[in-house]
Design an enzyme around this catalytic site. Structure first.
Site, short mmCIF file in Angstrom:
data_model
loop_
_atom_site.label_atom_id
_atom_site.label_comp_id
_atom_site.label_asym_id
_atom_site.label_seq_id
_atom_site.Cartn_x
_atom_site.Cartn_y
_atom_site.Cartn_z
N PHE A 141 -5.71 0.11 5.79
CA PHE A 141 -4.19 0.10 5.12
C PHE A 141 -3.98 1.45 4.33
O PHE A 141 -2.78 1.97 4.18
CB PHE A 141 -4.11 -0.80 3.90
N GLU B 80 0.93 -1.20 -0.04
CA GLU B 80 -0.21 -0.01 -0.04
C GLU B 80 0.74 1.45 0.06
O GLU B 80 0.51 2.39 -0.60
CB GLU B 80 -0.85 0.15 1.13
#
Length: 313
Positions: free
Chosen positions: A83, A58
């Site tokens: 995330f 991410e």
């Protein structure tokens, strides 16, 4: 009486991307190995050359999105809220927020309605994290119609935008023909002068239902406002409600620290001191369980909102 249609805002997001993609070839969608869950897979099927799977990385995805924006593309970076706002906070702050780049972050599976995934995946802090970044727009749409309009508005806005989306299906409360979305402007859903409930996202529908129940059972007239854009906040609408009803209750599927309630309280403490009750996650982590049961336990359903209003009149 026909059943109210329900759809998850994450699915509305996927559909909105396809609609925008038909017109705007500069729209690029990034995902972190969650295309099926975030519904960017809908866009991938329609425009595979404009969908980039960055894998379970991410932080790197936010850097890729930043780079794409510098080349003139309009990237939508998608993953779970935990995330996007949590794991990748530093990259969002320094690589997107600091240079004020034209990146859109679509964070799905926010709040306790993630359900059985449990506390580690139930991000109840993301609004607070994102609204603390200078220049970041923060949007939390209520239903299918508002989500599609919000995604379109985010595309046309030049700057970083954080869009909070959910896993759970939610009722459609807006009328597609009459609804108009404007960044930074709340929506008055119900008139009332006894007190005002200001809500956002998933909690708007039960807040409306509780207001209707209070009118029918107690003759209590509750004003209901939907704040889809938490930053910038619609100060005019909030101040007007505070001046005319005297009491404010905020309802959100987020921590009472840093979210909508904090934004409203910050404004009122400075410009019009008003009694505010914040309904939300009370400085605790969530837990694993069915989403509907969790919303009930934490007082975020119609029954919980109804009781909170009665207890604070």
């Amino acid at each position: 009486m026909s059943e109210i249609k329900k759809i998850a805002t994450r699915e509305s997001y996927g559909n909105a991307l396809v609609e925008l993609g038909e017109t705007y070839s500069d729209l690029i969608v990034l995902d972190a190995d969650l295309a099926a869950a975030t519904k960017t897979g809908i866009f991938k099927k329609a425009y595979p050359a404009r969908h980039i799977d960055c894998g379970i990385a991410e932080c790197n995805m936010m850097g890729v999105a930043a780079g794409l924006s510098i080349t003139g593309k309009v990237p939508f970076a998608s993953t779970f809220a935990m995330f996007a706002a949590g794991r990748a906070y530093e990259q969002v702050r320094n690589s997107i927020g600091y240079p004020h780049l034209n990146v859109k972050i679509a964070a799905t599976h926010a709040g306790i309605s993630v359900g059985e995934d449990g506390a580690t995946h139930q991000c109840n802090e993301d609004i607070g994290l994102m609204r603390s970044i200078p220049g970041m727009v923060v949007i939390n749409p209520v239903d299918d119609i508002e989500t599609k309009a919000a995604i379109k508005a985010a595309y046309h806005y030049n700057g970083p935008v954080y869009i909070r989306l959910g896993r759970l299906v939610t009722p459609i409360i807006n009328n597609s023909k009459s609804y108009h979305f404007t960044l930074g402007k709340g929506v008055l859903l119900r008139e009332g002068n006894d007190l005002t409930v200001i809500s956002t996202g998933l909690c708007v529908a039960p807040a409306l239902a509780a207001a209707k129940e209070l009118a029918e059972k107690k003759n209590i007239q509750v004003r209901v406002i939907n704040i889809h854009t938490i930053k910038p906040l619609d100060e005019e609408l909030v101040l007007k409600a505070a001046a005319e009803t005297g009491k404010i209750i905020t309802v959100e599927e987020h921590s009472v620290i840093g979210g909508l309630g904090s934004a409203v309280s910050d404004l009122l403490s400075e410009k019009l001191p008003t009694q505010v009750l914040k309904i939300g996650i009370q400085d605790c982590f969530g837990e694993s369980g069915p989403a509907v049961d969790l919303l009930h336990k934490y007082g975020l359903d119609q029954e919980g909102i109804y009781k909170a209003i009665i207890g604070n009149l």
